[in-house]
Design an enzyme around this catalytic site. Structure first.
Site, mmCIF file in Angstrom:
data_model
loop_
_atom_site.group_PDB
_atom_site.id
_atom_site.type_symbol
_atom_site.label_atom_id
_atom_site.label_comp_id
_atom_site.label_asym_id
_atom_site.label_seq_id
_atom_site.Cartn_x
_atom_site.Cartn_y
_atom_site.Cartn_z
ATOM 1 N N GLY A 60 1.911 -6.503 7.515
ATOM 2 C CA GLY A 60 0.861 -7.219 6.772
ATOM 3 C C GLY A 60 -0.121 -7.670 7.775
ATOM 4 C CB SER A 61 -2.867 -10.068 7.254
ATOM 5 O OG SER A 61 -1.999 -11.576 6.879
ATOM 6 C CE LYS A 114 7.408 -12.604 -0.461
ATOM 7 N NZ LYS A 114 6.047 -12.220 -0.724
ATOM 8 C CB ALA A 152 3.348 -6.785 -1.828
ATOM 9 C CG ASN A 172 -0.392 -0.324 2.505
ATOM 10 O OD1 ASN A 172 0.704 -0.921 2.624
ATOM 11 N ND2 ASN A 172 -1.007 0.093 3.497
ATOM 12 C CD GLU A 223 -6.311 -3.828 8.191
ATOM 13 O OE1 GLU A 223 -5.710 -2.761 8.596
ATOM 14 O OE2 GLU A 223 -5.893 -4.704 8.311
ATOM 15 C CD GLU A 239 1.589 -1.622 10.522
ATOM 16 O OE1 GLU A 239 0.567 -2.146 10.587
ATOM 17 O OE2 GLU A 239 2.148 -1.042 9.592
ATOM 18 C CB CYS A 292 -1.999 -0.363 8.566
ATOM 19 S SG CYS A 292 -1.253 -1.562 7.397
#
Length: 455
Positions: free
Chosen positions: A205-206, A153, A155, A130, A358, A227, A261
């Protein structure tokens, strides 16, 4: 092979060959060798490299922003702001690192006692899409100041932006292999975490991804910072200034098409303002103009991927089925690309996806609160705890409630944002550890105590 797709059109734009396990290991080994050189580079020289990097960000602002807008779908002005923030962060850490990393004398009866700060090694950064530059830079810059190496690494859908960053570090004169992109699938992440050169892991991430990578880090006894997003509350008390509050609510929800986020997701509004707040926010969201990120008239870009759009639509449909009222939107827009209509749900309660999960997209959830205490209880009735805001005419009341809100960042009468001057991170399922400021700088430093006794 990784394929990036333009989310405004749904068409592929570039392909990137993947690294296999052997090449990944070679990159990590090379990073360890580069770190050995970098840690012995005087701190003033490391800081000068950060200043040069800041200059490059500013010199290449437009093409970098255009790449992010094309790959991720954010509006071009938002992408330009992201690149500018990266430049400012480089200068900030270059200025502050000498003070923050200086040896600290400790009191003692005899001899010398001090605390020194040393790098750990290669930091593996598993990054989202994002904010394709800022997410990487807000972790990499402080760690480079400390003397660590960084392996990213990214996305898969923003691989081009990550590769552009790798080239930027090289152009700024950082040692070869000090900052490298790992073009690897998720299946190779366990091997990357376990690699001997990797000393720590940071992930944005998730919660699912955080649980998996955090478990790998723990199994390999490596420091981790996680996070993991949030369902941030936007609490509106009965004495809040409605006009200013609604303007802030629109900004807090719609920035980057709601794909941040720290964006407000749950709007918890005191009963006296609930109906009026809902009407005004409906009008504001309805005025957004969807369009290509390069269109200066567009105020709503696409979602970054089709699967994200489909999950958002599921959350809306399931919430309505559970009793939420649909005031606006609630559907995919009939145009090419991954566009979702600005959506407002009312009467959202715990147990609905719009409250418990979320929302990553242009969907706002309204919840009515009886009073300030009820609003706080609703805000804390979430598995997440990243950020939140409180809106009130009484700053003292806002501060008192902020201390009781379960989150890593709380603002009173302001929209929360990640700021390189302030520590950033969450509690509960929003993760652990901190990025940014001195707290983030020291997350992957060896805080070493040295005692020298007088002979």
């Amino acid at each position: 092979m990784f394929v990036s797709t333009n989310p405004a059109t749904g068409q592929p734009i570039a392909t990137y060959p993947a690294h296999d396990a052997a090449e990944m290991a070679r990159i990590l080994d090379a990073g360890a060798a580069a770190k050995a050189v970098w840690r012995d580079t005087p701190l003033p020289d490391r800081c000068q490299a950060l200043f040069r990097l800041a200059d490059l960000f500013e010199a290449r602002l437009r093409p970098l922003a255009e790449l992010a807008a094309t790959e991720m779908g954010k509006l071009l002005p938002e992408a330009e702001a992201e690149v500018g923030r990266c430049a400012r962060a480089c200068r900030f850490y270059a200025k502050m690192a000498p003070k923050w990393l200086a040896d600290e004398p400790c009191p003692g009866e005899a001899g010398r006692r001090m605390v020194v700060y040393e790098p750990l090694g290669v930091i593996l950064a598993v990054m989202p899409w994002n904010f394709p530059y800022w997410q990487i830079m807000r972790g990499a810059v402080p760690q480079l100041a400390v003397g660590n190496a960084v392996a990213v690494k990214p996305a898969p859908n923003v691989m081009g932006a990550a590769m552009a960053l790798e080239g930027l570090f090289a152009a700024a004169g950082f040692p070869a292999d000090l900052v490298r992109v790992l073009r690897i699938p998720e299946t190779l992440v366990p091997q990357a975490v376990a690699h001997g050169a990797v000393a720590g892991v940071t992930l944005t991430g998730s919660a699912r991804a955080g649980a998996a990578v955090g478990a790998l880090a723990g199994a390999n006894i490596k420091k981790a910072v996680m996070e993991l997003g949030g369902a941030d509350p936007f609490i509106v008390l009965a004495d809040a200034a409605l006009d200013a509050c609604c303007l802030a609510a629109e900004t807090a929800r719609m920035r980057v098409c709601g794909q941040a986020c720290i964006a407000a997701k749950r709007f918890i509004v005191a009963r006296p303002l609930y109906a009026a707040f809902g009407r005004r926010l409906t009008d504001m969201l309805a005025a957004h103009q969807p369009g290509d990120p390069f269109d200066p008239g567009a105020t709503l870009g696409p979602l970054a991927r089709l699967d994200l759009l489909e999950n958002l639509d599921r959350q809306v449909r399931e919430s309505v089925a559970a009793g939420a009222r649909l005031l606006l939107g609630g559907h995919r827009l009939p145009r090419p690309g991954f566009f979702y209509a600005p959506t407002l749900l009312a009467d959202v309660r715990p147990g609905m996806p719009a409250f418990d999960e979320e929302l990553f997209g242009p969907v706002a959830a309204l919840t009515e609160a009886a009073d300030a205490e009820d609003a706080l209880a609703l805000a804390n009735a979430s598995p997440y705890g990243l950020g939140g805001s409180i809106w009130t005419a009484d700053a003292a009341k806002g501060l008192a409630l902020a201390r009781r809100l379960e989150a890593g960042m709380v603002t009173v009468n302001a929209v929360p944002r990640s700021d390189f001057r302030l520590p950033f991170g969450g509690v509960k399922r929003s993760g652990y550890g901190r990025e940014l400021a001195r707290h983030g700088l020291l997350e992957f430093a060896n805080i070493k105590t040295i005692v020298v006794e007088e002979s």
